[in-house]
Design a protein around this motif. Sequence first.
Motif, mmCIF file in Angstrom:
data_model
loop_
_atom_site.group_PDB
_atom_site.id
_atom_site.type_symbol
_atom_site.label_atom_id
_atom_site.label_comp_id
_atom_site.label_asym_id
_atom_site.label_seq_id
_atom_site.Cartn_x
_atom_site.Cartn_y
_atom_site.Cartn_z
ATOM 1 N N SER A 51 0.831 -1.212 0.000
ATOM 2 C CA SER A 51 0.000 0.000 0.000
ATOM 3 C C SER A 51 0.860 1.255 0.000
ATOM 4 O O SER A 51 0.542 2.237 -0.654
ATOM 5 C CB SER A 51 -0.913 0.016 1.225
ATOM 6 O OG SER A 51 -1.800 -1.070 1.194
ATOM 7 N N THR A 52 1.961 1.213 0.735
ATOM 8 C CA THR A 52 2.872 2.350 0.778
ATOM 9 C C THR A 52 3.482 2.605 -0.595
ATOM 10 O O THR A 52 3.595 3.748 -1.027
ATOM 11 C CB THR A 52 3.978 2.106 1.821
ATOM 12 O OG1 THR A 52 3.358 1.897 3.093
ATOM 13 C CG2 THR A 52 4.918 3.273 1.913
ATOM 14 N N LEU A 66 0.369 3.962 -2.740
ATOM 15 C CA LEU A 66 -0.207 5.237 -2.310
ATOM 16 C C LEU A 66 0.783 6.388 -2.318
ATOM 17 O O LEU A 66 0.413 7.521 -2.613
ATOM 18 C CB LEU A 66 -0.805 5.098 -0.909
ATOM 19 C CG LEU A 66 -2.164 4.438 -0.831
ATOM 20 C CD1 LEU A 66 -2.600 4.301 0.624
ATOM 21 C CD2 LEU A 66 -3.187 5.227 -1.604
ATOM 22 N N LEU A 74 0.225 3.551 7.901
ATOM 23 C CA LEU A 74 0.800 2.471 7.086
ATOM 24 C C LEU A 74 2.288 2.287 7.350
ATOM 25 O O LEU A 74 2.795 1.171 7.316
ATOM 26 C CB LEU A 74 0.538 2.728 5.607
ATOM 27 C CG LEU A 74 -0.916 2.642 5.168
ATOM 28 C CD1 LEU A 74 -1.060 3.037 3.718
ATOM 29 C CD2 LEU A 74 -1.458 1.238 5.394
#
Length: 97
Positions: free
Chosen positions: A7-8, A11, A90
């Motif tokens: 996700s990092t 995103l 996150l």
Amino acid sequence: MNAAVVSTWILGPLLGLMIFLSIFRIVLTWYPQVELNRFPFNVVAWPTEPFLGPLRKLIPPLGGVDIAPILWVGILSLVREILLGQQGLLTMMARVQ
């Protein structure tokens, strides 16, 4: 590889790109004669307009100045910091796992 790391990776660049496009959109508001439907300006207008349109309905331009891109830069920066900042959600999840 866990979901927080993935996700990092997704995103981070996505939010960075949207912040950059919103800043570029702010600069384009200084030139009202620019046609946003023509290349290269449509590359900036098309991804940002779905965000700016609804916000303009809530907060119309003040004195002829469109503040929607300015607000989106603030919103996106805040989201990026909350999720991906040094102590972002996150980021902390990625460290734990």
